[in-house]
Scaffold this motif. Structure first.
Motif, short mmCIF file in Angstrom:
data_model
loop_
_atom_site.label_atom_id
_atom_site.label_comp_id
_atom_site.label_asym_id
_atom_site.label_seq_id
_atom_site.Cartn_x
_atom_site.Cartn_y
_atom_site.Cartn_z
N LYS A 20 0.94 -1.12 -0.50
CA LYS A 20 0.19 -0.14 0.06
C LYS A 20 0.77 1.08 0.16
CE LYS A 20 -4.31 -2.23 1.84
NZ LYS A 20 -4.74 -2.21 3.08
N LEU A 21 1.78 1.62 0.83
CA LEU A 21 2.95 2.56 0.81
C LEU A 21 3.29 2.21 -0.30
CD1 LEU A 21 4.30 4.91 2.53
CD2 LEU A 21 6.08 2.81 3.23
N GLU A 24 1.72 4.80 -3.20
CA GLU A 24 1.30 5.93 -3.07
C GLU A 24 3.12 6.45 -3.34
OE1 GLU A 24 -1.23 8.40 -1.75
OE2 GLU A 24 -1.49 6.45 -0.76
N ARG A 157 2.41 6.32 5.38
CA ARG A 157 1.38 6.33 3.96
C ARG A 157 -0.40 7.04 4.54
NH1 ARG A 157 -4.12 2.26 2.97
NH2 ARG A 157 -4.49 2.77 1.52
N ARG A 161 -0.81 10.38 2.18
CA ARG A 161 -2.28 10.70 1.90
C ARG A 161 -2.72 11.36 2.26
NH1 ARG A 161 -6.19 5.94 2.85
NH2 ARG A 161 -6.95 7.21 1.62
N SER A 173 -4.39 6.09 -4.27
CA SER A 173 -5.08 5.35 -3.10
C SER A 173 -6.30 6.46 -2.88
CB SER A 173 -4.35 5.13 -1.77
OG SER A 173 -4.09 6.42 -1.49
#
Length: 175
Positions: A20-21, A24, A157, A161, A173
């Motif tokens: 997920k990181l 991003e 993350r 964001r 994301s």
């Protein structure tokens, strides 16, 4: 995500949060990565996206140092030689300097390499070694690894964001 309680959960947390990181990080245009407009690790400071990646590399490589020293039967200076736990802001500043001047793409590669090596070491360990006994004070080896990999990936993350939204960037994301 719940706090990992065993090897399988630890590996899943590291991989999930890292993936997920990375999405991003990959969404950020390189020309924006040096701007000092991201909330820093020390109160009242600003850092760049590059600094954030450097921080993550620093901690991942520090975990590797701990694991290497442990495997060799050597003592470990937690968190790092010359630093106390109440000096983590100073340690963050050290990490920023340690990786200054390295191309952003190389920083991302170095972070991937450190994370992959941590995963390999965790995969080679038995659950008992990771979670069966304290390793540093009351914390197990697995928990110390999680504190310094999966948790910071998730925290980074979240910072990215917020930063992306504040800068009107179309991060992957939140498209």
């Amino acid at each position: 995500m719940a706090v990992p309680q065993d090897k399988e959960e630890l590996l899943k947390a590291i991989d999930t949060n890292f993936d997920k990181l990375l999405k991003e990080l990959d969404s950020i245009p390189e020309h924006l990565t040096a701007a000092l407009d991201l909330e820093g690790h020390a109160k009242g400071t600003q850092m760049s996206v590059r600094n954030l990646v450097s921080y993550l590399i620093g901690w991942n490589e520090l975990v590797l140092k701990w694991l290497d020293r442990d495997a060799a039967g050597l003592s470990i200076d937690f968190p790092e030689t010359g630093f106390k736990w109440n000096e983590l802001g100073l340690l963050a500043q050290k990490f920023y300097l340690d990786y200054d001047g390295i191309a952003y793409s190389e920083l991302l590669g170095r972070l991937r390499t450190a994370k992959d090596r941590i995963v390999s070491i965790v995969e080679a360990k038995h659950n008992e070694a990771l979670y069966g006994r304290p390793w540093y004070e009351k914390w197990t080896m697995g928990r110390m690894i999680q504190f310094n990999t999966a948790s910071p990936y998730d925290n980074a993350r979240g910072r990215l964001r917020r930063w992306s939204k504040a800068n009107n960037l179309p991060g992957k994301s939140h498209l």
